[in-house]
Write a protein that holds these residues in place. Structure first.
Motif, PDB file in Angstrom:
ATOM      1  N   GLN A 241      30.122  48.665  46.397  1.00  0.00           N
ATOM      2  CA  GLN A 241      28.764  49.180  46.440  1.00  0.00           C
ATOM      3  C   GLN A 241      28.484  50.125  45.270  1.00  0.00           C
ATOM      4  O   GLN A 241      27.378  50.171  44.734  1.00  0.00           O
ATOM      5  CB  GLN A 241      28.522  49.910  47.772  1.00  0.00           C
ATOM      6  N   LYS A 242      29.511  50.860  44.866  1.00  0.00           N
ATOM      7  CA  LYS A 242      29.335  51.845  43.796  1.00  0.00           C
ATOM      8  C   LYS A 242      29.543  51.247  42.406  1.00  0.00           C
ATOM      9  O   LYS A 242      29.002  51.753  41.417  1.00  0.00           O
ATOM     10  CB  LYS A 242      30.304  53.016  43.992  1.00  0.00           C
ATOM     11  N   LEU A 243      30.312  50.153  42.326  1.00  0.00           N
ATOM     12  CA  LEU A 243      30.659  49.579  41.022  1.00  0.00           C
ATOM     13  C   LEU A 243      29.449  49.285  40.133  1.00  0.00           C
ATOM     14  O   LEU A 243      29.480  49.608  38.937  1.00  0.00           O
ATOM     15  CB  LEU A 243      31.476  48.300  41.217  1.00  0.00           C
ATOM     16  N   PRO A 244      28.395  48.666  40.649  1.00  0.00           N
ATOM     17  CA  PRO A 244      27.265  48.347  39.769  1.00  0.00           C
ATOM     18  C   PRO A 244      26.646  49.574  39.105  1.00  0.00           C
ATOM     19  O   PRO A 244      26.025  49.456  38.053  1.00  0.00           O
ATOM     20  CB  PRO A 244      26.262  47.663  40.706  1.00  0.00           C
ATOM     21  N   LYS A 245      26.845  50.757  39.714  1.00  0.00           N
ATOM     22  CA  LYS A 245      26.244  51.976  39.167  1.00  0.00           C
ATOM     23  C   LYS A 245      27.123  52.590  38.068  1.00  0.00           C
ATOM     24  O   LYS A 245      26.602  53.100  37.079  1.00  0.00           O
ATOM     25  CB  LYS A 245      26.029  53.003  40.282  1.00  0.00           C
ATOM     26  N   VAL A 246      28.435  52.556  38.257  1.00  0.00           N
ATOM     27  CA  VAL A 246      29.336  53.252  37.316  1.00  0.00           C
ATOM     28  C   VAL A 246      30.083  52.303  36.390  1.00  0.00           C
ATOM     29  O   VAL A 246      30.605  52.731  35.356  1.00  0.00           O
ATOM     30  CB  VAL A 246      30.350  54.125  38.082  1.00  0.00           C
ATOM     31  N   ALA A 247      30.159  51.033  36.773  1.00  0.00           N
ATOM     32  CA  ALA A 247      30.864  50.077  35.916  1.00  0.00           C
ATOM     33  C   ALA A 247      30.167  48.721  35.942  1.00  0.00           C
ATOM     34  O   ALA A 247      30.741  47.718  36.342  1.00  0.00           O
ATOM     35  CB  ALA A 247      32.316  49.931  36.383  1.00  0.00           C
ATOM     36  N   PRO A 248      28.893  48.696  35.491  1.00  0.00           N
ATOM     37  CA  PRO A 248      28.168  47.414  35.479  1.00  0.00           C
ATOM     38  C   PRO A 248      28.537  46.623  34.223  1.00  0.00           C
ATOM     39  O   PRO A 248      27.701  46.286  33.412  1.00  0.00           O
ATOM     40  CB  PRO A 248      26.711  47.876  35.423  1.00  0.00           C
ATOM     41  N   ASN A 249      29.779  46.321  34.112  1.00  0.00           N
ATOM     42  CA  ASN A 249      30.263  45.747  32.860  1.00  0.00           C
ATOM     43  C   ASN A 249      31.530  44.935  33.121  1.00  0.00           C
ATOM     44  O   ASN A 249      31.866  44.641  34.266  1.00  0.00           O
ATOM     45  CB  ASN A 249      30.535  46.854  31.845  1.00  0.00           C
ATOM     46  N   PHE A 250      32.224  44.598  32.037  1.00  0.00           N
ATOM     47  CA  PHE A 250      33.409  43.752  32.114  1.00  0.00           C
ATOM     48  C   PHE A 250      34.491  44.360  32.998  1.00  0.00           C
ATOM     49  O   PHE A 250      35.115  43.663  33.807  1.00  0.00           O
ATOM     50  CB  PHE A 250      33.937  43.521  30.704  1.00  0.00           C
ATOM     51  N   LEU A 251      34.728  45.652  32.861  1.00  0.00           N
ATOM     52  CA  LEU A 251      35.741  46.318  33.687  1.00  0.00           C
ATOM     53  C   LEU A 251      35.367  46.226  35.161  1.00  0.00           C
ATOM     54  O   LEU A 251      36.227  45.997  36.021  1.00  0.00           O
ATOM     55  CB  LEU A 251      35.897  47.782  33.267  1.00  0.00           C
ATOM     56  N   GLY A 252      34.098  46.398  35.457  1.00  0.00           N
ATOM     57  CA  GLY A 252      33.658  46.286  36.846  1.00  0.00           C
ATOM     58  C   GLY A 252      33.916  44.902  37.408  1.00  0.00           C
ATOM     59  O   GLY A 252      34.315  44.751  38.575  1.00  0.00           O
ATOM     60  N   THR A 253      33.707  43.862  36.592  1.00  0.00           N
ATOM     61  CA  THR A 253      33.982  42.489  37.025  1.00  0.00           C
ATOM     62  C   THR A 253      35.458  42.312  37.370  1.00  0.00           C
ATOM     63  O   THR A 253      35.798  41.724  38.411  1.00  0.00           O
ATOM     64  CB  THR A 253      33.600  41.489  35.918  1.00  0.00           C
ATOM     65  N   LEU A 254      36.327  42.828  36.517  1.00  0.00           N
ATOM     66  CA  LEU A 254      37.770  42.733  36.782  1.00  0.00           C
ATOM     67  C   LEU A 254      38.150  43.499  38.042  1.00  0.00           C
ATOM     68  O   LEU A 254      38.947  43.010  38.858  1.00  0.00           O
ATOM     69  CB  LEU A 254      38.548  43.277  35.584  1.00  0.00           C
ATOM     70  N   MET A 255      37.598  44.674  38.203  1.00  0.00           N
ATOM     71  CA  MET A 255      37.912  45.482  39.378  1.00  0.00           C
ATOM     72  C   MET A 255      37.489  44.771  40.654  1.00  0.00           C
ATOM     73  O   MET A 255      38.234  44.727  41.642  1.00  0.00           O
ATOM     74  CB  MET A 255      37.234  46.848  39.260  1.00  0.00           C
ATOM     75  N   MET A 256      36.296  44.200  40.652  1.00  0.00           N
ATOM     76  CA  MET A 256      35.794  43.519  41.840  1.00  0.00           C
ATOM     77  C   MET A 256      36.654  42.310  42.201  1.00  0.00           C
ATOM     78  O   MET A 256      36.950  42.060  43.367  1.00  0.00           O
ATOM     79  CB  MET A 256      34.348  43.088  41.613  1.00  0.00           C
ATOM     80  N   LYS A 257      37.077  41.564  41.171  1.00  0.00           N
ATOM     81  CA  LYS A 257      37.899  40.380  41.437  1.00  0.00           C
ATOM     82  C   LYS A 257      39.256  40.767  42.026  1.00  0.00           C
ATOM     83  O   LYS A 257      39.773  40.079  42.920  1.00  0.00           O
ATOM     84  CB  LYS A 257      38.083  39.578  40.149  1.00  0.00           C
ATOM     85  N   ILE A 258      39.841  41.849  41.530  1.00  0.00           N
ATOM     86  CA  ILE A 258      41.135  42.275  42.057  1.00  0.00           C
ATOM     87  C   ILE A 258      40.976  42.831  43.467  1.00  0.00           C
ATOM     88  O   ILE A 258      41.835  42.622  44.338  1.00  0.00           O
ATOM     89  CB  ILE A 258      41.781  43.316  41.124  1.00  0.00           C
ATOM     90  N   ILE A 259      39.890  43.544  43.709  1.00  0.00           N
ATOM     91  CA  ILE A 259      39.641  44.054  45.061  1.00  0.00           C
ATOM     92  C   ILE A 259      39.480  42.893  46.047  1.00  0.00           C
ATOM     93  O   ILE A 259      39.979  42.932  47.174  1.00  0.00           O
ATOM     94  CB  ILE A 259      38.387  44.943  45.076  1.00  0.00           C
ATOM     95  N   GLU A 260      38.806  41.838  45.609  1.00  0.00           N
ATOM     96  CA  GLU A 260      38.569  40.690  46.484  1.00  0.00           C
ATOM     97  C   GLU A 260      39.827  39.861  46.723  1.00  0.00           C
ATOM     98  O   GLU A 260      40.115  39.450  47.846  1.00  0.00           O
ATOM     99  CB  GLU A 260      37.490  39.797  45.868  1.00  0.00           C
ATOM    100  N   LYS A 261      40.600  39.621  45.668  1.00  0.00           N
ATOM    101  CA  LYS A 261      41.773  38.740  45.775  1.00  0.00           C
ATOM    102  C   LYS A 261      43.082  39.494  45.971  1.00  0.00           C
ATOM    103  O   LYS A 261      44.091  38.897  46.372  1.00  0.00           O
ATOM    104  CB  LYS A 261      41.888  37.870  44.519  1.00  0.00           C
ATOM    105  N   GLY A 262      43.098  40.779  45.668  1.00  0.00           N
ATOM    106  CA  GLY A 262      44.346  41.529  45.762  1.00  0.00           C
ATOM    107  C   GLY A 262      45.186  41.361  44.503  1.00  0.00           C
ATOM    108  O   GLY A 262      44.762  40.758  43.518  1.00  0.00           O
ATOM    109  N   GLU A 263      46.400  41.890  44.525  1.00  0.00           N
ATOM    110  CA  GLU A 263      47.288  41.877  43.370  1.00  0.00           C
ATOM    111  C   GLU A 263      48.297  40.724  43.394  1.00  0.00           C
ATOM    112  O   GLU A 263      49.161  40.643  42.532  1.00  0.00           O
ATOM    113  CB  GLU A 263      48.051  43.194  43.269  1.00  0.00           C
TER     114      GLU A 263
END
Length: 349
Positions: A241-263
């Motif tokens: 929910q917060k990512l689009p505000k503080v990381a609306p960019n490439f890093l945010g995309t990577l973070m979201m994918k790892i959060i969704e799929k795990g490590e």
């Protein structure tokens, strides 16, 4: 998802800044009998790369041979240039495939680093007491660039020099299969070891990116000040929910994918690690065939037949797998595709 411990990963990040300043390009490999210049020349070259004066990335209109000082300095008798020579294979195919492989890697590295660097500068002001804040972004990224581009330039220089030695040997020892075999062995080993150096540098890039991305997830979670026993799914939802505000960019995309799929590395498609496969494969085959010929006690005529056959195979490869003009800038503008490559890189190493 098991998130990283901030302080521990901060130490990893700080260690990486020191590591990259003290590590030479690539891993320590067995030394080859190829002179690639003095240490002072390498340092000067690295400085040029870091300031943008030298790069493996060429303009579309730039002549490749001129850019890499690839003039033909292997004289032949009576100023004749034989087409039945390893020179034909190198200039028409191998050199171009080598350049394309390194140029693609150079574009990939720059496309990733420039986006991550910009994203961190966007994210950090939003996160108080961030362990990433202890990392001097302006110091790390130039060092990572210098390390990776230095590795690629070293690989190019060693592989190119080994081929030129083979061409010289062929000119000087036209009827000596054993001498040519020794020279071709150096070419083969140079390419194999170059591929290992590239693999090692990609591994270091993977470690660096993993530390940055996982720390970013951690510090963002900490900034939310969630209750101690918050469920991982709820924490992930809050971060998303917060990512689009503080990381609306490439890093945010990577973070979201790892959060969704795990490590779990099995959740991502791994990358091929034999980056020079389009030149190592053909050269390995060339070496094996010349080795068999040498055992049979070849004549000058047989050697000419051998090189003619190798040139024909090179021409066939160019027909079956032509060297297309690169479009890396366009390809790597697709951040979804680029994010998939980064996650694949992290899963591979």
């Amino acid at each position: 998802m098991q998130l990283p411990r901030g302080k521990n990963f901060a130490i990893v990040l700080l260690f990486l800044t020191v590591f990259h300043t003290t590590t030479k390009s690539g891993t320590d490999a067995e030394e080859l009998s190829v002179d690639v210049g003095t240490e002072e020349e390498v340092i000067a070259e690295d400085d040029e790369i870091s300031t943008g004066k030298a790069s493996l990335v060429l303009d579309d209109n730039e002549d490749i041979d001129s850019a890499f000082n690839n003039e033909d300095d292997v004289p032949e008798e009576n100023d004749e240039c034989s087409r039945i020579s390893p020179k034909e294979i190198f200039h028409n195919e191998i050199h171009l495939r080598l350049l394309h492989a390194l140029d693609e890697m150079s574009h990939f590295v720059e496309a990733v680093l420039i986006r991550i660097e910009s994203a961190l500068n966007t994210l950090l002001p939003h996160v108080q007491e961030s362990p990433i804040g202890n990392l001097r972004v302006e110091d790390l990224f130039p060092e990572v660039r210098r390390f990776l581009h230095g590795t690629m330039r070293d690989v190019y220089d060693v592989v190119r020099a080994s081929w030129r030695d083979l061409i010289r040997t062929h000119v000087a020892e036209a009827s000596d299969a054993s001498q040519q075999l020794n020279a071709l062995r150096i070419v083969r080993d140079a390419q194999i070891q170059g591929e290992e150096k590239i693999k090692a540098s990609l591994m270091e890039l993977s470690v660096t990116l993993r530390a940055i991305i996982l720390n970013s997830i951690y510090v963002l979670q900490e900034s939310l000040k969630l209750p101690e026993h918050t469920e991982p799914k709820e924490a992930a939802a809050q971060i998303n929910q917060k990512l689009p505000k503080v990381a609306p960019n490439f890093l945010g995309t990577l973070m979201m994918k790892i959060i969704e799929k795990g490590e779990n590395r099995d959740a991502y498609k791994k990358l091929l690690t034999n980056t020079l496969r389009y030149i190592t494969g053909p050269v390995n085959k060339m070496y094996e065939q010349l080795e068999d010929l040498n055992k049979a006690g070849p004549s000058t005529e047989n050697l000419q037949i051998y090189w003619k056959s190798m040139i024909e195979e090179s021409h066939l490869r160019l027909i079956e797998d032509p060297i297309e003009p690169p479009k890396y800038e366009i390809v790597y503008q697709n951040e979804e595709y680029l994010a998939g490559l980064v996650l694949g890189l992290m899963a591979t190493f």
